[in-house]
Design a protein around this motif. Structure first.
Motif, PDB file in Angstrom:
ATOM      1  N   GLU A  77      19.591  25.100  67.929  1.00 29.02           N
ATOM      2  CA  GLU A  77      19.987  25.490  69.275  1.00 29.02           C
ATOM      3  C   GLU A  77      18.814  25.257  70.219  1.00 29.02           C
ATOM      4  OE1 GLU A  77      21.546  29.471  69.246  1.00 29.02           O
ATOM      5  OE2 GLU A  77      23.355  28.833  68.199  1.00 29.02           O
ATOM      6  N   ILE A  78      19.136  24.898  71.475  1.00 28.02           N
ATOM      7  CA  ILE A  78      18.113  24.563  72.456  1.00 28.02           C
ATOM      8  C   ILE A  78      18.536  25.116  73.815  1.00 28.02           C
ATOM      9  CG2 ILE A  78      19.138  22.308  73.039  1.00 28.02           C
ATOM     10  CD1 ILE A  78      16.225  21.192  73.077  1.00 28.02           C
ATOM     11  N   THR A  79      17.554  25.587  74.580  1.00 27.96           N
ATOM     12  CA  THR A  79      17.796  26.101  75.926  1.00 27.96           C
ATOM     13  C   THR A  79      16.848  25.397  76.883  1.00 27.96           C
ATOM     14  OG1 THR A  79      18.388  28.266  75.040  1.00 27.96           O
ATOM     15  CG2 THR A  79      17.855  28.180  77.379  1.00 27.96           C
ATOM     16  N   PHE A  80      17.380  25.021  78.033  1.00 26.24           N
ATOM     17  CA  PHE A  80      16.598  24.361  79.079  1.00 26.24           C
ATOM     18  C   PHE A  80      16.519  25.285  80.282  1.00 26.24           C
ATOM     19  CE2 PHE A  80      18.866  21.143  76.679  1.00 26.24           C
ATOM     20  CZ  PHE A  80      17.900  20.184  76.416  1.00 26.24           C
ATOM     21  N   HIS A  81      15.408  25.233  80.975  1.00 26.78           N
ATOM     22  CA  HIS A  81      15.277  25.848  82.290  1.00 26.78           C
ATOM     23  C   HIS A  81      14.764  24.738  83.186  1.00 26.78           C
ATOM     24  CE1 HIS A  81      14.924  28.929  85.281  1.00 26.78           C
ATOM     25  NE2 HIS A  81      13.723  28.462  85.590  1.00 26.78           N
ATOM     26  N   GLY A  82      15.609  24.310  84.118  1.00 27.44           N
ATOM     27  CA  GLY A  82      15.275  23.101  84.865  1.00 27.44           C
ATOM     28  C   GLY A  82      15.227  21.947  83.880  1.00 27.44           C
ATOM     29  N   THR A  83      14.138  21.217  83.872  1.00 28.83           N
ATOM     30  CA  THR A  83      14.002  20.100  82.928  1.00 28.83           C
ATOM     31  C   THR A  83      13.017  20.408  81.808  1.00 28.83           C
ATOM     32  OG1 THR A  83      12.343  19.054  84.327  1.00 28.83           O
ATOM     33  CG2 THR A  83      14.645  18.369  84.647  1.00 28.83           C
ATOM     34  N   ALA A  84      12.763  21.685  81.587  1.00 30.06           N
ATOM     35  CA  ALA A  84      11.869  22.093  80.497  1.00 30.06           C
ATOM     36  C   ALA A  84      12.675  22.744  79.380  1.00 30.06           C
ATOM     37  CB  ALA A  84      10.826  23.069  81.005  1.00 30.06           C
ATOM     38  N   VAL A  85      12.281  22.478  78.160  1.00 31.95           N
ATOM     39  CA  VAL A  85      12.858  23.170  77.011  1.00 31.95           C
ATOM     40  C   VAL A  85      12.124  24.501  76.902  1.00 31.95           C
ATOM     41  CG1 VAL A  85      13.135  23.147  74.507  1.00 31.95           C
ATOM     42  CG2 VAL A  85      13.432  21.032  75.814  1.00 31.95           C
ATOM     43  N   THR A  86      12.874  25.595  76.996  1.00 32.74           N
ATOM     44  CA  THR A  86      12.244  26.916  76.933  1.00 32.74           C
ATOM     45  C   THR A  86      12.407  27.571  75.570  1.00 32.74           C
ATOM     46  OG1 THR A  86      14.231  27.906  77.882  1.00 32.74           O
ATOM     47  CG2 THR A  86      12.437  27.331  79.407  1.00 32.74           C
ATOM     48  N   GLU A  87      13.486  27.249  74.867  1.00 35.39           N
ATOM     49  CA  GLU A  87      13.699  27.781  73.523  1.00 35.39           C
ATOM     50  C   GLU A  87      14.309  26.686  72.673  1.00 35.39           C
ATOM     51  OE1 GLU A  87      15.496  31.630  73.027  1.00 35.39           O
ATOM     52  OE2 GLU A  87      15.006  32.158  75.098  1.00 35.39           O
ATOM     53  N   ILE A 109      12.191  15.167  72.331  1.00 33.65           N
ATOM     54  CA  ILE A 109      11.955  15.817  73.627  1.00 33.65           C
ATOM     55  C   ILE A 109      10.885  15.054  74.411  1.00 33.65           C
ATOM     56  CG2 ILE A 109      11.100  17.923  74.733  1.00 33.65           C
ATOM     57  CD1 ILE A 109      12.341  19.475  72.330  1.00 33.65           C
ATOM     58  N   ASP A 110       9.823  14.655  73.731  1.00 27.88           N
ATOM     59  CA  ASP A 110       8.754  13.902  74.403  1.00 27.88           C
ATOM     60  C   ASP A 110       9.268  12.574  74.951  1.00 27.88           C
ATOM     61  OD1 ASP A 110       6.991  15.958  73.766  1.00 27.88           O
ATOM     62  OD2 ASP A 110       6.005  14.840  72.142  1.00 27.88           O
ATOM     63  N   ARG A 111      10.087  11.860  74.178  1.00 31.00           N
ATOM     64  CA  ARG A 111      10.615  10.569  74.646  1.00 31.00           C
ATOM     65  C   ARG A 111      11.514  10.747  75.865  1.00 31.00           C
ATOM     66  NH1 ARG A 111      11.645   9.836  69.638  1.00 31.00           N
ATOM     67  NH2 ARG A 111      13.855   9.475  69.846  1.00 31.00           N
ATOM     68  N   ALA A 112      12.149  11.916  75.979  1.00 28.67           N
ATOM     69  CA  ALA A 112      12.982  12.192  77.152  1.00 28.67           C
ATOM     70  C   ALA A 112      12.133  12.630  78.346  1.00 28.67           C
ATOM     71  CB  ALA A 112      14.019  13.265  76.817  1.00 28.67           C
ATOM     72  N   GLU A 115       9.213  18.861  79.285  1.00 30.03           N
ATOM     73  CA  GLU A 115       8.235  19.838  78.802  1.00 30.03           C
ATOM     74  C   GLU A 115       8.857  20.566  77.615  1.00 30.03           C
ATOM     75  OE1 GLU A 115       6.525  22.469  81.747  1.00 30.03           O
ATOM     76  OE2 GLU A 115       7.054  20.997  83.298  1.00 30.03           O
ATOM     77  N   ARG A 116       7.988  21.035  76.693  1.00 24.95           N
ATOM     78  CA  ARG A 116       8.501  21.710  75.500  1.00 24.95           C
ATOM     79  C   ARG A 116       7.466  22.672  74.952  1.00 24.95           C
ATOM     80  NH1 ARG A 116       5.618  19.827  71.298  1.00 24.95           N
ATOM     81  NH2 ARG A 116       4.860  17.677  71.350  1.00 24.95           N
ATOM     82  N   PRO A 117       7.909  23.606  74.101  1.00 27.20           N
ATOM     83  CA  PRO A 117       6.944  24.460  73.401  1.00 27.20           C
ATOM     84  C   PRO A 117       6.225  23.655  72.313  1.00 27.20           C
ATOM     85  CG  PRO A 117       9.205  24.994  72.750  1.00 27.20           C
ATOM     86  CD  PRO A 117       9.289  23.949  73.829  1.00 27.20           C
ATOM     87  N   ASP A 118       5.226  24.243  71.704  1.00 20.55           N
ATOM     88  CA  ASP A 118       4.439  23.567  70.665  1.00 20.55           C
ATOM     89  C   ASP A 118       5.103  23.587  69.295  1.00 20.55           C
ATOM     90  OD1 ASP A 118       2.427  22.918  72.450  1.00 20.55           O
ATOM     91  OD2 ASP A 118       1.345  24.791  72.080  1.00 20.55           O
ATOM     92  N   GLY A 119       6.182  24.315  69.160  1.00 14.74           N
ATOM     93  CA  GLY A 119       6.909  24.410  67.895  1.00 14.74           C
ATOM     94  C   GLY A 119       8.211  25.138  68.131  1.00 14.74           C
ATOM     95  N   PHE A 120       8.959  25.365  67.057  1.00 13.87           N
ATOM     96  CA  PHE A 120      10.193  26.133  67.196  1.00 13.87           C
ATOM     97  C   PHE A 120       9.865  27.510  67.759  1.00 13.87           C
ATOM     98  CE2 PHE A 120      11.800  23.403  63.586  1.00 13.87           C
ATOM     99  CZ  PHE A 120      12.774  22.769  64.333  1.00 13.87           C
ATOM    100  N   THR A 121      10.653  27.967  68.715  1.00 12.69           N
ATOM    101  CA  THR A 121      10.473  29.320  69.243  1.00 12.69           C
ATOM    102  C   THR A 121      11.120  30.338  68.318  1.00 12.69           C
ATOM    103  OG1 THR A 121      12.406  29.012  70.674  1.00 12.69           O
ATOM    104  CG2 THR A 121      10.227  28.597  71.655  1.00 12.69           C
ATOM    105  N   HIS A 122      12.063  29.894  67.505  1.00 11.43           N
ATOM    106  CA  HIS A 122      12.707  30.716  66.468  1.00 11.43           C
ATOM    107  C   HIS A 122      12.901  29.810  65.259  1.00 11.43           C
ATOM    108  CE1 HIS A 122      13.563  33.637  69.602  1.00 11.43           C
ATOM    109  NE2 HIS A 122      14.094  32.653  70.310  1.00 11.43           N
TER     110      HIS A 122
END
Length: 155
Positions: A77-87, A109-112, A115-122
């Protein structure tokens, strides 16, 4: 091409795989414009296809449908806020991807250009029980089947 440590085949219920329709799969996310067009501030089901493309579908969708019935490099599962991946998680009981699927997610995510976290948030750990065959989500490092109480393999 994405870094590939493992390919995940679908392991879930056959009836869900039988419902997959040819040519129907999740929407590709290859740029910030795709996120702006497709996303709201809510979670989505995602897969990383074998070609490294991030694909998303509404959260109530099955991962196997998002993948068009094919194997994947990652799912969750993935959540975006604006154009950033938040979860972002590896929560998919249909594919049971391990924590080692993160590099494929990060690459997609990088190829798209997001922005993203450094790893899985969960991060979830999945184990099938050798006693009853049921799928378990391991919580708090407690490796006991919730269905038959047999010890699960911790590896």
């Amino acid at each position: 091409m994405p870094r590939v440590s493992r390919v995940y085949a679908y392991l879930g219920p056959a009836e869900l795989l039988d419902q997959v329709r040819p040519g129907v799969e999740g929407e590709p996310v290859t740029s910030a414009a795709d996120v702006e067009r497709l996303c709201r501030d809510e979670p989505f089901t995602y897969v990383v296809a074998l070609d490294g493309t991030l694909r998303i579908a509404p959260r109530r969708s099955e991962h196997v449908a998002c993948a068009g019935g094919r194997s994947v490099l990652a799912a969750g599962e993935i959540t975006f806020h604006g154009t950033a991946v938040t979860e972002v998680s590896n929560q998919s009981t249909g594919y049971c991807p391990g924590e080692e699927s993160w590099p494929a997610v990060a690459d997609a995510i990088d190829r798209a250009g997001l922005e993203r976290p450094d790893g899985f948030t969960h991060t979830f750990v999945f184990r099938h029980c050798s006693g009853c065959g049921e799928l378990n989500v391991v919580k708090d490092d407690y490796h006991v089947c919730v269905f038959c109480e047999k010890d699960l393999d911790p590896v």
